[in-house]
Design a protein around this motif. Structure first.
Motif, PDB file in Angstrom:
ATOM      1  N   ASN A  77       0.849  -1.187   0.000  1.00  0.00           N
ATOM      2  CA  ASN A  77       0.000   0.000   0.000  1.00  0.00           C
ATOM      3  C   ASN A  77       0.891   1.246   0.000  1.00  0.00           C
ATOM      4  O   ASN A  77       1.192   1.813   1.053  1.00  0.00           O
ATOM      5  CB  ASN A  77      -0.884  -0.040   1.240  1.00  0.00           C
ATOM      6  CG  ASN A  77      -1.883   1.074   1.217  1.00  0.00           C
ATOM      7  OD1 ASN A  77      -1.696   2.073   0.532  1.00  0.00           O
ATOM      8  ND2 ASN A  77      -2.956   0.920   1.960  1.00  0.00           N
ATOM      9  N   HIS A  79       0.476   4.204  -0.653  1.00  0.00           N
ATOM     10  CA  HIS A  79      -0.064   5.496  -0.216  1.00  0.00           C
ATOM     11  C   HIS A  79      -0.123   5.635   1.301  1.00  0.00           C
ATOM     12  O   HIS A  79      -0.242   6.740   1.810  1.00  0.00           O
ATOM     13  CB  HIS A  79      -1.419   5.752  -0.864  1.00  0.00           C
ATOM     14  CG  HIS A  79      -1.267   6.017  -2.328  1.00  0.00           C
ATOM     15  ND1 HIS A  79      -0.925   7.249  -2.825  1.00  0.00           N
ATOM     16  CD2 HIS A  79      -1.313   5.190  -3.394  1.00  0.00           C
ATOM     17  CE1 HIS A  79      -0.802   7.180  -4.133  1.00  0.00           C
ATOM     18  NE2 HIS A  79      -1.031   5.933  -4.511  1.00  0.00           N
ATOM     19  N   ASP A  80      -0.031   4.534   2.026  1.00  0.00           N
ATOM     20  CA  ASP A  80      -0.057   4.630   3.490  1.00  0.00           C
ATOM     21  C   ASP A  80       1.319   4.435   4.123  1.00  0.00           C
ATOM     22  O   ASP A  80       1.586   4.968   5.192  1.00  0.00           O
ATOM     23  CB  ASP A  80      -1.024   3.588   4.089  1.00  0.00           C
ATOM     24  CG  ASP A  80      -2.471   4.006   3.870  1.00  0.00           C
ATOM     25  OD1 ASP A  80      -2.688   5.184   3.519  1.00  0.00           O
ATOM     26  OD2 ASP A  80      -3.367   3.164   4.050  1.00  0.00           O
ATOM     27  N   ILE A  81       2.181   3.659   3.468  1.00  0.00           N
ATOM     28  CA  ILE A  81       3.491   3.382   4.071  1.00  0.00           C
ATOM     29  C   ILE A  81       4.368   4.635   3.969  1.00  0.00           C
ATOM     30  O   ILE A  81       4.318   5.362   2.983  1.00  0.00           O
ATOM     31  CB  ILE A  81       4.197   2.208   3.363  1.00  0.00           C
ATOM     32  CG1 ILE A  81       3.261   1.001   3.288  1.00  0.00           C
ATOM     33  CG2 ILE A  81       5.487   1.827   4.085  1.00  0.00           C
ATOM     34  CD1 ILE A  81       3.809  -0.102   2.404  1.00  0.00           C
ATOM     35  N   LYS A  82       5.171   4.847   5.010  1.00  0.00           N
ATOM     36  CA  LYS A  82       6.101   5.982   5.020  1.00  0.00           C
ATOM     37  C   LYS A  82       7.524   5.470   5.176  1.00  0.00           C
ATOM     38  O   LYS A  82       7.761   4.464   5.840  1.00  0.00           O
ATOM     39  CB  LYS A  82       5.784   6.913   6.191  1.00  0.00           C
ATOM     40  CG  LYS A  82       4.340   7.365   6.230  1.00  0.00           C
ATOM     41  CD  LYS A  82       4.220   8.777   5.787  1.00  0.00           C
ATOM     42  CE  LYS A  82       2.766   9.217   5.856  1.00  0.00           C
ATOM     43  NZ  LYS A  82       2.616  10.598   5.448  1.00  0.00           N
ATOM     44  N   GLU A 154       4.982  -3.493   5.407  1.00  0.00           N
ATOM     45  CA  GLU A 154       3.544  -3.412   5.674  1.00  0.00           C
ATOM     46  C   GLU A 154       3.050  -4.619   6.475  1.00  0.00           C
ATOM     47  O   GLU A 154       2.238  -4.490   7.386  1.00  0.00           O
ATOM     48  CB  GLU A 154       2.807  -3.314   4.330  1.00  0.00           C
ATOM     49  CG  GLU A 154       1.300  -3.226   4.458  1.00  0.00           C
ATOM     50  CD  GLU A 154       0.633  -3.186   3.079  1.00  0.00           C
ATOM     51  OE1 GLU A 154       1.253  -2.689   2.109  1.00  0.00           O
ATOM     52  OE2 GLU A 154      -0.516  -3.648   2.968  1.00  0.00           O
TER      53      GLU A 154
ATOM     54  N   PRO B  84       6.266   9.761   2.169  1.00  0.00           N
ATOM     55  CA  PRO B  84       5.285   8.787   1.660  1.00  0.00           C
ATOM     56  C   PRO B  84       5.968   7.837   0.672  1.00  0.00           C
ATOM     57  O   PRO B  84       6.743   8.275  -0.188  1.00  0.00           O
ATOM     58  CB  PRO B  84       4.254   9.657   0.938  1.00  0.00           C
ATOM     59  CG  PRO B  84       4.472  11.044   1.441  1.00  0.00           C
ATOM     60  CD  PRO B  84       5.911  11.141   1.842  1.00  0.00           C
TER      61      PRO B  84
END
Lengths: 196, 196
Positions: A77, A79-82, A154, B84
């Motif tokens: 994902n 768009h959520d992982i940093k 993730e 991000p």
């Protein structure tokens, strides 16, 4: 639940694959036998880019439907992982050094080709090798590799790879890893401890 | 408090600098006059790498101690800031394409140098230009640039730059920005509205 994220090297790199089988299809069959015995206790994942690469080498009809059932295909994902900034900072520094080195490799090839005008094809071959070495070896330079790292992060899973670039990043990002060269032994142990 | 993070281009790029002064030192003097009038209401930051670059062009003794007082030097906190994943994903894809292009540029130069053996220096010059264009233009490829972006993110400040690579990343990361080419007008307006 124990989770692994698998790199292509297990099935494609001859030295590593040999432990499982003498070609990618045989290696995949053998691997799927392990997975079957660990089903419900251990999960094995591949991001889509890696899965696609593997299916170029494996005869799909010989390993279906087990490959679909036992290898979970999942994109990270993004768009959520940093990513910690210092990891990107080091990547940018590394790339910058490599770019400078690539130019020196190119300049050297140009100067050689003026002297050895008959050997231009050999010079180009050498240029490609040296350029690849300068810019791509030991670095995460493809989205396939990066997806592998992100998916392991993730899922809090263990990366199984033999790629130096991937393992270096995995360590920077606090991701568990197993060297692909020892994966067969790890699976033997897991089956002994918890297999059906 | 309004906060700006400043790129070197304001003082170094002739087209942009011209609005402030006819050389970097004069431009910095003029800029510091604005900052003095906005002191306490607007803050101006530079990360260390950018500050160092600027001081190569500006006669420090002519602008001290105002430059130390009015330009806040601060590194970004690279250990706490997170990026991000999709931004890094796109960076890796972009770099990969550029690396491939760089090799094509190098191969072309080698083939040319076999034909025009007398013009090797001109071919090398062209190689450098084209290679630079392929690998570095429009990309954040230095830690100085990256620090600028991270500092703006950390402070929730506005980036002032004319660099395409920096502005592209700023937008991807949701950072406010002002084109350096319009910065003088922005300062005029700020002084009019809130200056002393």
């Amino acid at each position: 639940m124990i989770r692994f994220v698998l790199d292509t090297s297990i099935f494609v790199n001859p030295e590593i694959r040999n432990k499982f089988g003498e070609n990618p299809t045989e290696a995949m069959k053998k691997f799927l036998e392990y997975v079957e015995r660990l089903f419900g206790r251990v999960e094995f994942y591949m991001p889509p880019g890696i899965y696609k690469e593997v299916t170029h080498f494996v005869e799909l009809e010989e390993v279906s439907p087990d490959i679909e059932l036992y290898i979970i295909k999942k994109p990270p994902n993004v768009h959520d992982i940093k990513i910690p900034a210092f990891v990107v900072y080091e990547l940018i520094e590394d790339i910058r050094r490599r770019i400078d080195k690539g130019l020196r490799v190119a300049e050297k090839a140009v100067r050689e080709s003026v002297i050895y005008t008959q050997n231009v094809d050999a010079i180009i071959q050498k240029l490609r090798r040296n350029y690849r070495k300068a810019l791509r070896e030991g670095i995460v330079d493809s989205k396939e590799d990066f997806e592998l790292i992100l998916l392991a992060k993730e899922l809090d899973a263990t990366i199984v790879s033999a790629d130096v670039g991937i393992l270096t990043w995995a360590q920077k990002m606090g991701i568990k890893w197993t060297d692909a060269a020892r994966f067969k032994e790890v699976l033997d142990e897991l089956v002994e401890k918890m297999g059906k």
